[in-house]
Design a protein around this motif. Structure first.
Motif, short mmCIF file in Angstrom:
data_model
loop_
_atom_site.label_atom_id
_atom_site.label_comp_id
_atom_site.label_asym_id
_atom_site.label_seq_id
_atom_site.Cartn_x
_atom_site.Cartn_y
_atom_site.Cartn_z
N GLY A 81 -0.99 -1.41 -3.70
CA GLY A 81 -2.30 -2.59 -3.86
C GLY A 81 -2.48 -3.11 -4.92
N HIS A 82 -2.12 -2.79 -6.07
CA HIS A 82 -2.66 -3.58 -7.37
C HIS A 82 -0.78 -4.69 -7.49
CE1 HIS A 82 -5.16 -0.86 -7.67
NE2 HIS A 82 -5.54 -1.69 -8.19
N GLU A 108 0.93 -0.88 0.25
CA GLU A 108 -0.11 -0.03 0.26
C GLU A 108 0.84 1.28 -0.26
OE1 GLU A 108 -3.08 0.51 -0.83
OE2 GLU A 108 -3.77 -1.72 -0.23
N ARG A 146 -5.88 -5.67 -8.14
CA ARG A 146 -5.82 -5.08 -7.05
C ARG A 146 -6.45 -6.60 -6.25
NH1 ARG A 146 -10.41 -0.75 -6.70
NH2 ARG A 146 -11.88 -2.44 -6.40
N GLU A 147 -4.92 -6.08 -4.76
CA GLU A 147 -5.25 -6.88 -4.21
C GLU A 147 -6.26 -7.54 -3.43
OE1 GLU A 147 -2.45 -9.24 -5.15
OE2 GLU A 147 -1.14 -8.68 -2.96
N SER A 148 -6.87 -6.59 -2.80
CA SER A 148 -7.76 -6.48 -1.57
C SER A 148 -9.11 -7.10 -2.11
CB SER A 148 -8.15 -5.12 -1.25
OG SER A 148 -8.49 -4.41 -2.52
N ASP A 149 -9.27 -7.05 -3.75
CA ASP A 149 -11.19 -7.87 -3.59
C ASP A 149 -10.61 -8.07 -5.08
OD1 ASP A 149 -10.78 -5.32 -5.56
OD2 ASP A 149 -12.59 -4.86 -4.86
#
Ligand SMILES: Cc1cc2nc3c(=O)[nH]c(=O)nc-3n(C[C@H](O)[C@H](O)[C@H](O)COP(=O)(O)OP(=O)(O)OC[C@H]3O[C@@H](n4cnc5c(N)ncnc54)[C@H](O)[C@@H]3O)c2cc1C
Length: 340
Positions: A233-234, A205, A248-251
Motif C-alpha cells: 500500500g505504498h 495491499e 502511503r496510498e491510503s492517506d
C-alpha cells in the motif's frame, strides 16, 4: 549462410526479432521450405540474455519446444543457460539465416516487396544503413522496449535500476525493490539470501496473484519473520542519494528510509513503432496491434505479428508456451506455392 541485400531478390519472410517466438516463426517457415532471414538488434534471444543469471523457467521444457525439437534438461524446469543453449540449437538445426546486432529502423513497400532498413548497432552512429527485401514480414519484437517508469524525482540517479541480474552487487546494501510480481519477489528472496537488506515496496495491499505458488509462501514467511521488510500500500515518491521517500496510498503519509539502491521491477512495455509506421492500428487501451488471431496477419497484407508483442500491455497473456505457435499459424495460412 549468405545475407540477401537490396541487390538480391526478396526472401519469402523477414522476421524482426530473434526471441523465442521469432525463432519459432523462422523454424516453422523453414520447415515449410521457405527462405527466411531473422534480424535482431542484439544477440540471439536478447531478452533471455538479460534475465536474472540464475533464474529457472516456470515452464517445463516440453512446453517450450520448437517444431518438435526435443528440449532435454537436467531438472524439471530449464535454467536460463539451458534455454539459451536450446534456442541456439534450434537456430542451427533449422539453418536460420540470422542477422544479429542489426536494428530494424523502418519498413517500406508492400506485400511481395517490402524493404527493411537496418543499421548495425555496434558500429557507431555513422554506420551505413542496409536494406533487406522480403515478400512478407513477421514482427516479433517482444515486450521489452522500455521499463514502466516510476516517474518520480531522482529516478535518473545511477543507484536506480530497472532490471535485475544477480544479487552480488547489492551485498551489505539497503535495497528497495519496487513491485509485487515474480520478478520483484524472486529478486528480493535471492538478495536476502546473499546478505542484502531488502525492503519490498508495492502499491497494492498484497503480492500479485501471478506470483508462482511455490515462491509465494517463501516470501510471505520472510516478511512475517521480518527478514524482508515489506511496505504494501505504498509507493516510492522521491529518490535521493542515501534515502528514499515512501508515500502511503491510503492517506498520503510519507516516510523516509535509508537506501543505497532502488530496483524498480515494475515491468516493461512493448513499442509497436514499426507496425504503426506501416499503418497497422494499435488499440490505445490494450496496446494490442490489430491482427487476425487465426493467421496473425495484420490489416496490412503480408505483415504478421508473433510472440508477446501480440499481447499489448498485458505481457502475462502471451509467453513462449503459447507464442511459439504463432509462426506455425502464419505459415499454415499461406499455401507454400503462393508465397511469392
Ligand atoms: C524472468 C522471466 C521468466 C520467464 N519464464 C518463462 C517461462 O517459464 N515460460 C514462458 O513461456 N515464458 C517465460 N517468460 C516470458 C518469455 O520470456 C517471453 O514471453 C518471451 O521472451 C517472448 O518472446 P518473443 O520472441 O515474443 O519476444 P522477445 O524474447 O522479447 O524477443 C524480441 C526480440 O526482438 C528484438 N527487437 C526488438 N526491436 C527490434 C528492432 N527494431 N530491430 C531488430 N530487433 C528488434 C529484441 O532485441 C529481442 O531479441 C519469462 C519472462 C521473464 C522476464
Amino acid at each position: 549462410m549468405s545475407h540477401p541485400d537490396s541487390l538480391s531478390g526478396p526472401v519469402d519472410f523477414a522476421i524482426i526479432g530473434a526471441g523465442p517466438c521469432g525463432i519459432a516463426a523462422g523454424a516453422a517457415a523453414r520447415r515449410a521450405g521457405l527462405d527466411v532471414v531473422v534480424v535482431d538488434q542484439g544477440p540471439l534471444c536478447d531478452s533471455i540474455v538479460r534475465y536474472p543469471y540464475y533464474m529457472t523457467f516456470f515452464s517445463t521444457p516440453e512446453k517450450l519446444e520448437i517444431e518438435g525439437l526435443p528440449f532435454v534438461t537436467t531438472d524439471k524446469t530449464p535454467t536460463r543457460k539451458e534455454a539459451l543453449v536450446y534456442f541456439r540449437r534450434v537456430t542451427e538445426y533449422f539453418e536460420l539465416d540470422t542477422r544479429l546486432y542489426e536494428k530494424v529502423e523502418g519498413i517500406e513497400g508492400s506485400m511481395g516487396d517490402f524493404r527493411i532498413r537496418t543499421r548495425a548497432t555496434l558500429e557507431g552512429a555513422d554506420a551505413p544503413s542496409r536494406t533487406l527485401r522480403a515478400c512478407r514480414i513477421v514482427v516479433a519484437t517482444g515486450g521489452f522496449h522500455g521499463p514502466n517508469l516510476l516517474n518520480v524525482p531522482g529516478e535518473e540517479l545511477p543507484k536506480v535500476r530497472h532490471h535485475y541480474t544477480e544479487a552480488h552487487p547489492y551485498w551489505n546494501q539497503d535495497v528497495v525493490v519496487v513491485g509485487g510480481s515474480n520478478s520483484a519477489v524472486e529478486a528480493s528472496l535471492e538478495m536476502y539470501r546473499a546478505g542484502v537488506r531488502v525492503t519490498l515496496v508495492h502499491f497494492a495491499e498484497e503480492l500479485d496473484r501471478s506470483v508462482k505458488p511455490w515462491v509465494r509462501p517463501d516470501m510471505l514467511n520472510r516478511i512475517e519473520k521480518g527478514e524482508i521488510a515489506a511496505r504494501f500500500g505504498h509507493r516510492v515518491s522521491r529518490i535521493e542519494p542515501g534515502r528514499v521517500t515512501l508515500r502511503r496510498e491510503s492517506d498520503g503519509a510519507t516516510a523516509s528510509i535509508a537506501n543505497d539502491f532502488v530496483l524498480a521491477l515494475t515491468g516493461w512495455k512493448a513499442d509497436p513503432v514499426l507496425l504503426r509506421e506501416l499503418g497497422v492500428p494499435v488499440d490505445e487501451q490494450t496496446g494490442v496491434p490489430a491482427h487476425d488471431p487465426e493467421t496473425m496477419e495484420t490489416p496490412v497484407p503480408g505483415v504478421y505479428i508473433a510472440g508477446v508483442l501480440a499481447a499489448g500491455h498485458d505481457a502475462n497473456r502471451i509467453f513462449i508456451e503459447n507464442g511459439r505457435w504463432h509462426g506455425r499459424r502464419i505459415v499454415d495460412s499461406i499455401p507454400a506455392a503462393h508465397v511469392r
